[in-house]
Design a protein around this motif. Structure first.
Motif, PDB file in Angstrom:
ATOM      1  N   UNK A 189       0.835  -1.200   0.000  1.00 37.17           N
ATOM      2  CA  UNK A 189       0.000   0.000   0.000  1.00 37.17           C
ATOM      3  C   UNK A 189       0.868   1.248   0.000  1.00 37.17           C
ATOM      4  N   UNK A 190       0.518   2.183  -0.861  1.00 42.74           N
ATOM      5  CA  UNK A 190       1.240   3.446  -0.956  1.00 42.74           C
ATOM      6  C   UNK A 190       0.232   4.595  -1.070  1.00 42.74           C
ATOM      7  N   UNK A 191       0.594   5.790  -0.637  1.00 43.81           N
ATOM      8  CA  UNK A 191      -0.279   6.950  -0.811  1.00 43.81           C
ATOM      9  C   UNK A 191      -0.150   7.520  -2.219  1.00 43.81           C
ATOM     10  N   UNK A 192      -1.287   7.804  -2.846  1.00 42.31           N
ATOM     11  CA  UNK A 192      -1.277   8.365  -4.190  1.00 42.31           C
ATOM     12  C   UNK A 192      -1.783   9.796  -4.200  1.00 42.31           C
ATOM     13  N   UNK A 204       4.121   5.252   5.958  1.00 41.17           N
ATOM     14  CA  UNK A 204       4.761   5.773   7.169  1.00 41.17           C
ATOM     15  C   UNK A 204       5.479   7.093   6.915  1.00 41.17           C
ATOM     16  N   UNK A 205       5.892   7.334   5.676  1.00 39.25           N
ATOM     17  CA  UNK A 205       6.623   8.559   5.345  1.00 39.25           C
ATOM     18  C   UNK A 205       5.754   9.802   5.472  1.00 39.25           C
ATOM     19  N   UNK A 206       4.441   9.634   5.386  1.00 41.13           N
ATOM     20  CA  UNK A 206       3.534  10.782   5.450  1.00 41.13           C
ATOM     21  C   UNK A 206       3.656  11.542   6.768  1.00 41.13           C
ATOM     22  N   UNK A 265       6.386  19.576   1.267  1.00 40.87           N
ATOM     23  CA  UNK A 265       6.587  18.216   0.758  1.00 40.87           C
ATOM     24  C   UNK A 265       5.263  17.587   0.336  1.00 40.87           C
ATOM     25  N   UNK A 266       4.193  17.926   1.036  1.00 46.91           N
ATOM     26  CA  UNK A 266       2.876  17.368   0.732  1.00 46.91           C
ATOM     27  C   UNK A 266       2.409  17.720  -0.680  1.00 46.91           C
ATOM     28  N   UNK A 267       3.030  18.734  -1.286  1.00 49.28           N
ATOM     29  CA  UNK A 267       2.662  19.118  -2.650  1.00 49.28           C
ATOM     30  C   UNK A 267       2.949  17.999  -3.640  1.00 49.28           C
ATOM     31  N   UNK A 268       3.861  17.092  -3.297  1.00 53.34           N
ATOM     32  CA  UNK A 268       4.180  15.982  -4.205  1.00 53.34           C
ATOM     33  C   UNK A 268       2.985  15.038  -4.367  1.00 53.34           C
ATOM     34  N   UNK A 269       1.995  15.178  -3.488  1.00 53.62           N
ATOM     35  CA  UNK A 269       0.790  14.357  -3.552  1.00 53.62           C
ATOM     36  C   UNK A 269      -0.321  15.027  -4.357  1.00 53.62           C
ATOM     37  N   UNK A 270      -0.008  16.158  -4.987  1.00 53.77           N
ATOM     38  CA  UNK A 270      -1.003  16.875  -5.780  1.00 53.77           C
ATOM     39  C   UNK A 270      -1.101  16.350  -7.208  1.00 53.77           C
TER      40      UNK A 270
END
Length: 219
Positions: free
Chosen positions: A50-53, A124-126, A133-138
């Motif tokens: 599982x990974x965050x997208x 876990x990296x979240x 850094x959270x912008x990479x999830x945009x």
């Protein structure tokens, strides 16, 4: 803004077409790789995690298994280097040639990933993400990305994040094409070939943004 929407639509269409081509043309390779994995080590053919997208939506990423079962239980942030003893004999070749990443075309077809974008990290990296850094999830995570063709494991974690953020904020089809072409070079010559040979100057890019923000504030 409208131009960006059109570019992202073209990006999605390109993702679908290329992924279908890879899925069909590489089917014989999939079969051979599956046989090699099963005959050289115990465990499943595929590695799912599982990974965050996009917008932190969780999905399962597909890869050919290149490590011994249980090796995914590692210290957060620990990198898998070329001489890592957790990697199987066939796994070394699969990782070096990037063939282990090919199953992610299924993620691309499902719309969970793109051919180009920030690489998906462990959930876990979240916990360590800042607002920047959270912008990479945009944007959807990618099979390859700006950091992966600019040194990848030879970069610090912070620098990889900055490359990802730069990509999201300066996305264009032209940049995608450059990353794809550089990815071919990485596959052929290795990641170490491109250490200190970045496609873009991220420091200059962020400096321009900071200046623009200061000018807006002063107005």
């Amino acid at each position: 803004m409208e131009d960006k929407k059109i570019q992202k639509l073209i990006k999605r269409l390109f993702d679908i077409v290329v992924s279908l081509i890879v899925l069909i043309l590489f089917l014989p390779i999939w079969i051979i790789v599956a046989i090699l994995i099963r005959t050289t080590s115990t465990g499943p053919v595929f590695f799912l995690q599982e990974r965050p997208g996009l917008n932190k939506k969780i999905f399962k990423v597909y890869k050919f298994r290149t490590m011994r079962p249980g090796s995914e239980k590692m210290v957060k942030g620990q990198e898998v280097m070329k001489d890592d003893d957790r990697i199987t004999s066939i796994g070394k070749f699969l990782r070096r040639s990037k063939i282990d990443e090919i199953p992610q075309v299924m993620n691309v077809l499902k719309g969970e990933m793109s051919l180009v974008g920030p690489r998906p990290e462990r959930i876990a990296s979240l916990a360590d993400y800042t607002d920047v850094i959270s912008k990479r999830l945009n944007m959807n995570p990618g099979m390859t990305g700006l950091a992966q063709v600019s040194g990848n494991v030879y970069l610090s974690l912070e620098d990889r994040y900055m490359f990802d953020v730069y990509y999201v904020e300066h996305y264009s089809l032209c940049l995608d094409l450059k990353i794809i072409l550089r990815t071919v070079g990485v596959v052929l010559f290795g990641e170490d070939r491109y250490v200190n040979k970045c496609l873009v100057d991220i420091n200059q890019g962020f400096a321009k943004e900071a200046t623009a923000q200061e000018e807006n504030i002063s107005k």
